[in-house]
Design a protein around this motif. Structure first.
Motif, PDB file in Angstrom:
ATOM      1  N   ASN A  17       0.798  -1.240  -0.051  1.00 46.06           N
ATOM      2  CA  ASN A  17       0.092  -0.006   0.129  1.00 46.06           C
ATOM      3  C   ASN A  17       0.735   1.343   0.145  1.00 46.06           C
ATOM      4  O   ASN A  17       0.343   2.318   0.352  1.00 46.06           O
ATOM      5  CB  ASN A  17      -0.838   0.057   1.310  1.00 46.06           C
ATOM      6  N   ASP A  18       2.183   1.249  -0.291  1.00 47.21           N
ATOM      7  CA  ASP A  18       2.913   2.335  -0.466  1.00 47.21           C
ATOM      8  C   ASP A  18       2.284   2.955  -1.717  1.00 47.21           C
ATOM      9  O   ASP A  18       2.143   2.371  -3.035  1.00 47.21           O
ATOM     10  CB  ASP A  18       4.297   1.805  -0.939  1.00 47.21           C
ATOM     11  N   GLY A  19       2.177   4.380  -1.598  1.00 47.03           N
ATOM     12  CA  GLY A  19       1.199   5.012  -2.424  1.00 47.03           C
ATOM     13  C   GLY A  19       2.322   5.034  -4.159  1.00 47.03           C
ATOM     14  O   GLY A  19       1.643   5.462  -5.008  1.00 47.03           O
ATOM     15  N   ARG A  20       3.416   4.772  -4.022  1.00 46.68           N
ATOM     16  CA  ARG A  20       4.226   4.836  -5.317  1.00 46.68           C
ATOM     17  C   ARG A  20       4.062   3.446  -5.991  1.00 46.68           C
ATOM     18  O   ARG A  20       4.395   3.817  -7.202  1.00 46.68           O
ATOM     19  CB  ARG A  20       5.843   5.037  -4.805  1.00 46.68           C
ATOM     20  N   LEU A  21       3.225   2.589  -5.453  1.00 49.29           N
ATOM     21  CA  LEU A  21       3.158   1.423  -6.135  1.00 49.29           C
ATOM     22  C   LEU A  21       1.872   1.479  -6.944  1.00 49.29           C
ATOM     23  O   LEU A  21       1.335   0.582  -7.482  1.00 49.29           O
ATOM     24  CB  LEU A  21       3.181   0.201  -5.345  1.00 49.29           C
ATOM     25  N   THR A  22       0.921   2.419  -6.853  1.00 51.68           N
ATOM     26  CA  THR A  22      -0.293   2.878  -7.489  1.00 51.68           C
ATOM     27  C   THR A  22      -0.322   3.938  -8.018  1.00 51.68           C
ATOM     28  O   THR A  22       0.414   5.030  -7.940  1.00 51.68           O
ATOM     29  CB  THR A  22      -1.380   3.013  -6.433  1.00 51.68           C
ATOM     30  N   PHE A  23      -0.880   3.803  -9.385  1.00 50.68           N
ATOM     31  CA  PHE A  23      -0.764   4.920 -10.697  1.00 50.68           C
ATOM     32  C   PHE A  23      -1.920   6.127  -9.817  1.00 50.68           C
ATOM     33  O   PHE A  23      -2.506   5.887  -9.286  1.00 50.68           O
ATOM     34  CB  PHE A  23      -1.225   4.530 -11.819  1.00 50.68           C
ATOM     35  N   ASP A  24      -1.354   7.326 -10.458  1.00 46.47           N
ATOM     36  CA  ASP A  24      -2.094   8.511 -10.323  1.00 46.47           C
ATOM     37  C   ASP A  24      -2.967   8.538 -11.555  1.00 46.47           C
ATOM     38  O   ASP A  24      -2.750   8.412 -12.560  1.00 46.47           O
ATOM     39  CB  ASP A  24      -1.238   9.697 -10.305  1.00 46.47           C
ATOM     40  N   ILE A  25      -4.376   9.202 -11.173  1.00 45.72           N
ATOM     41  CA  ILE A  25      -5.228   9.259 -12.417  1.00 45.72           C
ATOM     42  C   ILE A  25      -4.673  10.572 -13.130  1.00 45.72           C
ATOM     43  O   ILE A  25      -4.216  11.608 -12.622  1.00 45.72           O
ATOM     44  CB  ILE A  25      -6.670   9.885 -11.465  1.00 45.72           C
ATOM     45  N   PRO A  26      -4.483  10.330 -14.466  1.00 47.35           N
ATOM     46  CA  PRO A  26      -3.705  11.214 -15.015  1.00 47.35           C
ATOM     47  C   PRO A  26      -4.196  12.675 -15.206  1.00 47.35           C
ATOM     48  O   PRO A  26      -5.401  13.004 -15.054  1.00 47.35           O
ATOM     49  CB  PRO A  26      -3.588  10.355 -16.572  1.00 47.35           C
ATOM     50  N   GLN A  27      -3.191  13.394 -15.621  1.00 45.08           N
ATOM     51  CA  GLN A  27      -3.478  14.930 -15.769  1.00 45.08           C
ATOM     52  C   GLN A  27      -4.727  15.292 -16.618  1.00 45.08           C
ATOM     53  O   GLN A  27      -5.505  16.020 -16.478  1.00 45.08           O
ATOM     54  CB  GLN A  27      -2.215  15.672 -16.214  1.00 45.08           C
ATOM     55  N   ALA A  28      -4.724  14.402 -17.746  1.00 43.14           N
ATOM     56  CA  ALA A  28      -5.904  14.642 -18.765  1.00 43.14           C
ATOM     57  C   ALA A  28      -7.183  14.577 -18.353  1.00 43.14           C
ATOM     58  O   ALA A  28      -8.269  15.359 -18.704  1.00 43.14           O
ATOM     59  CB  ALA A  28      -5.575  13.695 -20.041  1.00 43.14           C
ATOM     60  N   GLU A  29      -7.390  13.545 -17.598  1.00 48.39           N
ATOM     61  CA  GLU A  29      -8.661  13.421 -16.809  1.00 48.39           C
ATOM     62  C   GLU A  29      -8.947  14.448 -15.606  1.00 48.39           C
ATOM     63  O   GLU A  29     -10.013  14.730 -15.802  1.00 48.39           O
ATOM     64  CB  GLU A  29      -8.432  11.957 -16.151  1.00 48.39           C
ATOM     65  N   VAL A  30      -8.028  14.710 -15.059  1.00 46.59           N
ATOM     66  CA  VAL A  30      -8.135  15.789 -13.958  1.00 46.59           C
ATOM     67  C   VAL A  30      -8.672  17.130 -14.583  1.00 46.59           C
ATOM     68  O   VAL A  30      -9.558  17.838 -14.127  1.00 46.59           O
ATOM     69  CB  VAL A  30      -6.955  16.097 -13.415  1.00 46.59           C
ATOM     70  N   LEU A  31      -7.974  17.220 -15.819  1.00 40.44           N
ATOM     71  CA  LEU A  31      -8.311  18.781 -16.284  1.00 40.44           C
ATOM     72  C   LEU A  31      -9.715  18.716 -17.185  1.00 40.44           C
ATOM     73  O   LEU A  31     -10.274  19.611 -17.230  1.00 40.44           O
ATOM     74  CB  LEU A  31      -7.065  19.043 -17.478  1.00 40.44           C
ATOM     75  N   ASN A  32     -10.143  17.474 -17.832  1.00 41.95           N
ATOM     76  CA  ASN A  32     -11.107  17.323 -18.520  1.00 41.95           C
ATOM     77  C   ASN A  32     -12.171  16.905 -17.875  1.00 41.95           C
ATOM     78  O   ASN A  32     -13.441  16.639 -18.599  1.00 41.95           O
ATOM     79  CB  ASN A  32     -10.889  16.565 -19.710  1.00 41.95           C
ATOM     80  N   ASN A  33     -12.379  16.367 -16.849  1.00 40.64           N
ATOM     81  CA  ASN A  33     -13.549  15.708 -16.177  1.00 40.64           C
ATOM     82  C   ASN A  33     -13.787  16.682 -14.923  1.00 40.64           C
ATOM     83  O   ASN A  33     -13.124  16.670 -13.767  1.00 40.64           O
ATOM     84  CB  ASN A  33     -13.248  14.418 -15.732  1.00 40.64           C
ATOM     85  N   PRO A  34     -14.696  17.609 -14.929  1.00 39.46           N
ATOM     86  CA  PRO A  34     -15.060  18.595 -13.815  1.00 39.46           C
ATOM     87  C   PRO A  34     -15.691  18.013 -12.704  1.00 39.46           C
ATOM     88  O   PRO A  34     -15.834  18.314 -11.726  1.00 39.46           O
ATOM     89  CB  PRO A  34     -15.934  19.414 -14.400  1.00 39.46           C
ATOM     90  N   ASN A  35     -16.272  16.616 -12.870  1.00 42.22           N
ATOM     91  CA  ASN A  35     -17.107  15.840 -12.101  1.00 42.22           C
ATOM     92  C   ASN A  35     -16.173  14.757 -11.267  1.00 42.22           C
ATOM     93  O   ASN A  35     -16.722  14.119 -10.571  1.00 42.22           O
ATOM     94  CB  ASN A  35     -18.139  15.146 -12.558  1.00 42.22           C
ATOM     95  N   LEU A  36     -14.709  15.063 -11.399  1.00 44.35           N
ATOM     96  CA  LEU A  36     -13.975  13.987 -10.854  1.00 44.35           C
ATOM     97  C   LEU A  36     -13.999  13.997  -9.284  1.00 44.35           C
ATOM     98  O   LEU A  36     -13.873  12.903  -8.811  1.00 44.35           O
ATOM     99  CB  LEU A  36     -12.749  13.935 -11.326  1.00 44.35           C
TER     100      LEU A  36
END
Length: 495
Positions: free
Chosen positions: A476-495
Motif C-alpha cells: 500500500n505504498d502510494g508509489r506502487l499505485t498509479f495517479d489518475i492522469p492529468q488529462a482526466e483531471v483537467l477534462n473531467n469537472p466531476n472527478l
C-alpha cells in the motif's frame, strides 16, 4: 459481396485513432451502436467482427494514446505491474524505458505517460464494450439468439476486466468506502465522477456473473483463444472475488478457480513446456491468449520487443529485464523453473537472470526475430491451481490447498521428496508458500502485482535492481499505485 464490405468496414473502423481526447468528447475509435445495428441486419455474425475489433485494442500498440515503446496494450501493463511489485528487475537501462517507473517517481507525477497509458487503454476497452452492449439493447438486454447472447457476454466480461484493472492500478488497496475510478457503463456521460472501490467491484462482479450465464454454450472457433469464453469469464471472476477478500467472496473465488482447474479441459504445463518458450497458443495450459501472425505487423513496439533476448528487442539491445535476485534465490535447486533464467554467468553480467529460457522465439537466434510471430499469453490454467490453493487456505480448507499446490509442483520437480515439505505447512506459513510459488510460476506474466495486493505483501528488491536495493516496500505504498492522469483531471469537472 455486401457482407465482405461490411466486415471490412467494421474491422477498419475498429482501429481508427481518436482525433480528440476520449476523456471529454465522444471517441471516434469505434463505430456507433447504430452502425452496428445497421450492418448486423444483413448478417448477425457481423457482431463477431465488431467484438474482434474490441479485442484488437488489447494487443495493438498505441492503444494507450502514445507512441511510446511501452504502449502496447495489456502486455505492456503487465510489464509495468511486474516492475512495480519488484519481481521484475530493470537490471540495465540503456534506453530509458521503465526507468522512472522503477525509480517510483513516474507513478506520483500525474503528468507522466506511465499514468496516462493504462487509464486511456482500459477506458478504450470499456468504450468498445459499451458500444457492443448498447447495440444489443443495453445493460439489461436478454438476447434470445445465441450469436447476440455470446457477443453480449463477451462485451460484459471485457468491461469487467477493464474496470477490474483500473481498480487494481488506481486504488491503493480495497477499502470499500474510498474513492477509486469512474464507472462507465453507458455512452452518454464521459465526465463521470469517481466511484468507491465497493461500487467499482460490485459492477465488476455483476458484469462477470451475467457474462458467465450469457456465455454458457459458447464454443470459440477452432484455434481461437483471443475471445472470452465462459472459462475465461470464470477466471476473471475468481480474481475479482479474491481481491475483494471477505469470507463470502473468497469462497466464490475458490469455487470458480477450482471449477476452471478441474473442468476447463486445460492441463498443467509439463516440465518440457515450462522451458519451451511460452510462445504458442496451442499450449493446452493457455486459457486466454493471442495468436500473433507475422502479417499483423508487430515488431519492436511489442511485448516480445521488450522482453525476448531472441527477438530484435530492448532486452537484446541492453534494457535488461530480469528476475529479482532475491526471488531467484528462493527457487529450490531441483526446480525446473530455475533453469528459465540465466544464472550460469556472474551476477555482475548484464544478462544475469534474464528469462532467456522462459520466453523466446523458437529459432533461439539472439536478436533474431524481427517481425513478431510469437504469441502472447493472457491467462493459463496454472493461475487457477494457485489461486484455488490460496483461497482454499484462506477459507480453512488447508488440505485441499496443499493438494492442488503439490499437483502443480509435481510438474516442476522430478522427485516428490523435493516438495514434500509442503505437507507440514499450515496457517500463514502455507499462505506464504502459495504466494511464493505464485510469484515463481507466473513471473513475467503480469500476475504478481495482483497477488501482492491480495496478500497485502511487503516486497524487498534484490541486488540486481537499479533502485531501492534491499528496501522494504509494502503493497500500500502510494508509489506502487498509479495517479489518475492529468488529462482526466483537467477534462473531467466531476472527478
Amino acid at each position: 459481396m455486401k457482407k465482405k464490405i461490411l466486415i471490412g468496414f467494421l474491422s477498419s473502423l475498429a482501429l481508427v485513432s481518436c482525433t480528440e481526447d476520449y476523456l471529454d468528447v465522444k471517441p471516434t475509435a469505434f463505430v456507433t451502436p447504430e452502425q452496428v445495428d445497421q450492418v448486423a441486419e444483413y448478417d448477425p455474425t457481423i457482431l463477431n467482427g465488431y467484438i474482434n475489433g474490441v479485442y484488437s485494442t488489447m494487443y495493438t500498440d498505441g492503444m494507450g494514446g502514445t507512441t511510446g515503446h511501452d504502449d502496447f496494450g495489456q502486455k505492456g501493463i503487465d510489464i509495468y505491474t511486474d516492475m512495480l511489485c519488484g519481481d521484475m528487475a530493470l537490471s540495465r537501462s540503456g534506453y530509458g524505458w521503465y526507468r522512472n517507473l522503477t525509480r517510483l517517481t513516474a507513478t506520483v507525477d500525474f503528468t507522466r505517460n506511465e499514468n496516462y497509458v493504462p487509464y486511456r487503454f482500459y477506458y478504450k476497452v470499456i468504450y468498445g464494450a459499451n458500444n457492443v452492449i448498447k447495440s444489443q439493447g443495453g445493460n439489461d438486454a436478454v438476447p434470445t439468439e445465441d450469436e447476440a447472447r455470446f457477443v453480449l457476454g463477451q462485451a460484459k466480461a471485457l468491461r469487467a476486466y477493464a474496470h477490474f484493472y483500473l481498480q487494481q492500478l488506481y486504488a491503493t488497496e480495497y477499502i470499500a468506502s474510498e474513492k477509486s475510478v469512474p464507472i462507465k457503463i453507458d455512452l452518454t456521460n464521459f465526465a463521470t465522477p469517481r466511484s468507491t472501490s465497493q461500487e467499482v467491484m460490485n459492477q465488476v462482479v455483476k458484469d462477470l456473473e451475467e457474462a458467465i450465464v450469457l456465455l454458457d454454450g459458447y464454443v470459440r472457433p477452432q484455434g481461437d483463444k483471443t475471445s472470452v469464453n465462459q472459462n475465461v469469464a470464470k477466471v476473471l471472476a475468481a480474481y475479482a472475488y479474491a481481491y475483494i477478500g471477505d469470507a463470502t467472496s473468497l469462497a466464490k473465488a475458490r469455487d470458480y478457480a477450482k471449477d476452471v482447474a478441474d473442468n476447463s479441459g486445460a492441463s498443467l504445463m509439463s516440465s518440457g513446456e515450462v522451458v519451451g518458450g511460452f510462445n504458442s497458443v496451442t499450449s493446452n495450459s493457455w486459457l486466454w491468449g493471442v495468436d500473433i501472425k507475422k502479417d499483423m505487423g508487430f515488431d519492436l513496439i511489442s511485448w516480445w520487443g521488450q522482453m525476448d533476448y531472441y527477438t530484435y528487442s530492448y532486452q537484446w539491445a541492453g534494457d535488461r529485464k530480469a528476475m529479482d535476485s532475491g526471488l531467484f534465490a528462493k527457487i529450490l535447486p531441483n526446480d525446473i523453473r530455475r533453469t528459465q533464467f540465466r544464472s550460469n554467468v556472474a551476477s555482475t553480467a548484464s544478462t544475469y537472470l534474464i528469462p532467456w529460457n522462459k520466453f523466446y522465439h523458437p529459432a533461439k537466434e539472439i536478436g533474431g526475430q524481427r517481425n513478431i510471430e510469437t504469441d502472447v499469453v493472457l491467462s493459463r490454467v496454472e493461475e487457477m491451481y494457485l489461486l484455488y490453493a490460496e483461497c482454499a487456505a484462506k477459507t480453512g480448507q488447508e488440505a485441499n490447498a496443499i493438494a492442488y499446490l503439490k499437483t502443480l509442483l509435481s510438474n516442476r520437480f522430478v522427485n516428490a521428496a523435493d516438495y514434500a515439505y509442503v505437507d507440514a505447512l499450515t496457517g500463514q506459513a502455507l499462505l506464504n508458500e502459495i504466494y511464493l510459488q505464485t510469484r515463481i510460476e507466473l513471473w513475467g506474466e503480469g500476475k504478481s502485482y495482483l497477488a501482492m495486493k491480495r496478500n497485502k505483501a511487503t516486497t524487498k528488491r534484490g541486488t540486481n535492481h537499479l533502485s531501492f536495493q534491499g528496501v522494504d516496500i509494502p503493497y500500500n505504498d502510494g508509489r506502487l499505485t498509479f495517479d489518475i492522469p492529468q488529462a482526466e483531471v483537467l477534462n473531467n469537472p466531476n472527478l
